[in-house]
Write an enzyme that holds these catalytic residues in place. Structure first.
Site, PDB file in Angstrom:
ATOM      1  N   ASP A  87      35.618  42.205  31.768  1.00 22.57           N
ATOM      2  CA  ASP A  87      37.052  42.253  32.053  1.00 22.57           C
ATOM      3  C   ASP A  87      37.585  40.860  32.336  1.00 22.57           C
ATOM      4  O   ASP A  87      36.825  39.947  32.685  1.00 22.57           O
ATOM      5  CB  ASP A  87      37.375  43.197  33.226  1.00 22.57           C
ATOM      6  CG  ASP A  87      36.815  42.716  34.557  1.00 22.57           C
ATOM      7  OD1 ASP A  87      35.678  42.200  34.587  1.00 22.57           O
ATOM      8  OD2 ASP A  87      37.516  42.832  35.581  1.00 22.57           O
ATOM      9  N   GLU A 152      35.201  43.469  37.586  1.00 18.80           N
ATOM     10  CA  GLU A 152      34.924  42.348  38.488  1.00 18.80           C
ATOM     11  C   GLU A 152      36.213  41.728  39.000  1.00 18.80           C
ATOM     12  O   GLU A 152      36.340  41.421  40.184  1.00 18.80           O
ATOM     13  CB  GLU A 152      34.072  41.283  37.780  1.00 18.80           C
ATOM     14  CG  GLU A 152      33.372  40.321  38.748  1.00 18.80           C
ATOM     15  CD  GLU A 152      34.254  39.181  39.243  1.00 18.80           C
ATOM     16  OE1 GLU A 152      33.922  38.589  40.282  1.00 18.80           O
ATOM     17  OE2 GLU A 152      35.282  38.876  38.609  1.00 18.80           O
TER      18      GLU A 152
HETATM   19  N1  BES Z   1      33.739  34.090  38.149  1.00 19.42           N
HETATM   20  C1  BES Z   1      34.607  34.222  39.266  1.00 19.42           C
HETATM   21  C2  BES Z   1      34.010  33.754  40.559  1.00 19.42           C
HETATM   22  C3  BES Z   1      33.665  32.296  40.646  1.00 19.42           C
HETATM   23  C4  BES Z   1      34.463  31.329  40.053  1.00 19.42           C
HETATM   24  C5  BES Z   1      32.558  31.893  41.320  1.00 19.42           C
HETATM   25  C6  BES Z   1      34.118  29.999  40.117  1.00 19.42           C
HETATM   26  C7  BES Z   1      32.242  30.576  41.419  1.00 19.42           C
HETATM   27  C8  BES Z   1      33.017  29.614  40.809  1.00 19.42           C
HETATM   28  C9  BES Z   1      35.030  35.680  39.397  1.00 19.42           C
HETATM   29  O1  BES Z   1      35.382  36.247  38.169  1.00 19.42           O
HETATM   30  C10 BES Z   1      36.245  35.761  40.297  1.00 19.42           C
HETATM   31  O2  BES Z   1      37.273  35.315  39.879  1.00 19.42           O
HETATM   32  N2  BES Z   1      36.114  36.342  41.490  1.00 19.42           N
HETATM   33  C11 BES Z   1      37.225  36.577  42.365  1.00 19.42           C
HETATM   34  C12 BES Z   1      36.887  37.654  43.350  1.00 19.42           C
HETATM   35  C13 BES Z   1      37.136  39.061  42.881  1.00 19.42           C
HETATM   36  C14 BES Z   1      36.784  40.026  44.015  1.00 19.42           C
HETATM   37  C15 BES Z   1      38.526  39.300  42.396  1.00 19.42           C
HETATM   38  C16 BES Z   1      37.552  35.363  43.204  1.00 19.42           C
HETATM   39  O3  BES Z   1      36.675  34.555  43.517  1.00 19.42           O
HETATM   40  O4  BES Z   1      38.721  35.237  43.574  1.00 19.42           O
HETATM   41 MN    MN Z   2      34.011  35.804  36.702  1.00 21.52          MN
HETATM   42 MN    MN Z   3      37.440  35.618  37.703  1.00 20.93          MN
END
Ligand code: BES
Ligand code: MN
Ligand code: MN
Length: 454
Positions: A87, A152
């Site tokens: 996604d 995710e």
């Molecule tokens: N891939 C990211 C997380 C990430 C980005 C980790 C850069 C380390 C470095 C993931 O898809 C993301 O965006 N996670 C969200 C949290 C989620 C619960 C919506 C975030 O970190 O805001």
């Molecule tokens: Mn991600």
């Molecule tokens: Mn992300």
């Protein structure tokens, strides 16, 4: 043909296929994209099948399907679980994209499009590495379970359910994830820490209905002004979060780790270029790297209320809203922090507004030791793909599944990111450096191959 030659010979084919994957707008946040989400799940399943997985399932959930595949045909070899997400974030604002978000385009050695870096491009790196290995050897070098989810970007809610109900099925010796970034271009990186995320929304209600600001202004407290005052009070002059108890449980980062993190080849100039703000600031007493990776934060993510249309409308709004979040670090307990934040917000608000406070989601931080043979293998694999030694970093983003897996199975989690901090994840003109895409396929193919020696 050896592994590297095979991968080299497939460059155009791999890129063409990735473009097809990226052109499916699998936006998990919007119900209008439900058919695209289903299509993307099917796409992943079909291509895993073609890559050599004998068992592939598209598993329906309460929200979006997840894809599970396995190949357990390497007796005596380790079993690894690969995790990723198909996604993507919404592409808006659309007018800020140089080329359309779901029409992937190559410019200056980068592939542009929503999901290139986060996370379809990185998932595809694994799919193609595995496919090449299977083609070369007629089987996979290790036992592999694959879990690619579709929620995710909206908090991985269904996934947690699935993991709890399928613990035996998902059991593995290690978790492998590519959903993070490299420290910088040409610096292959392994991430050993992520922040957790709590997300909140508040609704302030003042007068029963919107009011004429001339007829009533001056005698009626304005919810929007109160909202602004509230958020002005949540940080002090040293940019520390003022919520009492917020820092109480923050685990101390050892002097040695602080030193190691600050000695990484992290460049402030690159950070500045990626951000483009007129000036920088953050919690006093900490370096930028520490502020980003090992310190908790409170961020305002969106505010609304009152009139936002063209021209002027003289109104005292009845309601004011805000979305905000806290990033959490090891030691902090999400449920406890949510309580502390709510209590403090309620205490700061005057009697002239009612407050509806919602905690929309909670997520734990993660940090783990990176000693042990699997990390040496990962480092060596990155060396083979990028010709450089990998560094060990922490990052500020959050991946709910990593924490859940680590807590549930207590296995090593190897986070090998191929994004870059300036690739506009979640923003217009998201892109992925092609050298990281191609280098990633090589490195990951070597990773799976070398895992068989453990
Ligand atoms: N891939 C990211 C997380 C990430 C980005 C980790 C850069 C380390 C470095 C993931 O898809 C993301 O965006 N996670 C969200 C949290 C989620 C619960 C919506 C975030 O970190 O805001
Ligand atoms: Mn991600
Ligand atoms: Mn992300």
């Amino acid at each position: 043909m050896n592994l590297n030659e095979l991968i080299e010979s497939r460059r155009d084919q791999h890129l063409g296929e990735l473009r097809e994957f990226l052109s499916i707008p699998s936006v998990s946040a919007k119900s209008e994209h439900k058919p695209d989400i289903e299509r993307a799940a099917r796409w992943v399943a079909d291509h895993l099948k073609a890559a050599g997985f004998p068992t592939v399932e598209v598993v329906p959930t309460n929200l979006h399907p997840l894809v599970y595949a396995e190949s357990l045909e390497a007796p005596g070899k380790p079993t690894v679980l690969l995790y990723g997400h198909y996604d993507v974030q919404p592409a808006e604002p659309l007018d800020l994209w140089t080329s359309p978000a779901f029409e992937p385009a190559v410019r200056d050695g980068n592939l542009f499009g929503r999901g290139t870096a986060d996370d379809k491009g990185q998932v595809h790196i694994h799919m193609k590495a595995l496919e090449c290995l299977h083609e070369l050897h007629g089987k996979f070098p290790v036992n592999i379970k694959v879990l690619i989810e579709g929620e995710e970007e909206v908090g991985s809610v269904s996934l947690w359910d699935y993991v709890q109900r399928n613990k035996a099925k998902l059991k593995a010796d290690a978790l492998i994830v590519s959903d993070t970034a490299m420290l910088g271009k040409g610096v292959p990186s392994i991430t050993y820490g992520l922040r957790g995320l709590n997300y909140y929304q508040i609704e302030l209600t003042g007068p029963e209905r919107d009011l004429h600001s001339g007829v009533y202004g001056g005698a009626v407290p304005n919810p929007l002004t109160i909202l602004a005052e509230l958020f002005a009070k949540l940080h002090d002059k040293n940019l520390k979060v003022t919520v009492p108890g917020f820092y109480d449980d923050v685990a101390k980062v050892s002097a040695a780790e602080r030193k190691a993190l600050n000695a990484l080849p992290w460049k402030f100039a690159n950070f500045k270029k990626a951000v483009g703000a007129p000036a920088y600031d953050g919690e006093k007493g900490f370096t930028t790297v520490e502020r980003l990776w090992v310190r908790p934060t409170l961020e305002l993510n969106g505010v609304w209320g009152g009139y936002q249309g063209e021209g002027a409308k003289t109104v005292i709004p009845s309601k004011a809203y805000a979305k905000f979040s806290t990033r959490l670090v090891p030691g902090q307990n999400p449920a406890k922090i949510a309580k502390l934040v709510e209590k403090h917000v309620r205490k700061l608000l005057p009697k002239s507004v009612h407050c509806k406070f919602e905690t929309l989601s909670m997520g734990k931080p993660w940090v783990a030791a990176y000693h042990g043979p699997i990390f040496r293998v990962a480092q060596a694999a990155l060396q083979k793909g990028f010709g450089k030694k990998a560094v060990f970093i922490r990052e500020g983003g959050s991946i709910p599944f990593v924490t859940q897996m680590h807590d549930t199975f207590k296995v090593p989690c190897v986070l090998i990111g191929f994004g870059l901090p300036d690739e506009n994840a979640h923003a217009p003109d998201e892109h992925l450096a092609l050298e990281n895409y191609y280098g990633g396929i090589k490195a990951i193919a070597h990773l799976y191959e070398d895992l068989a020696t453990l």
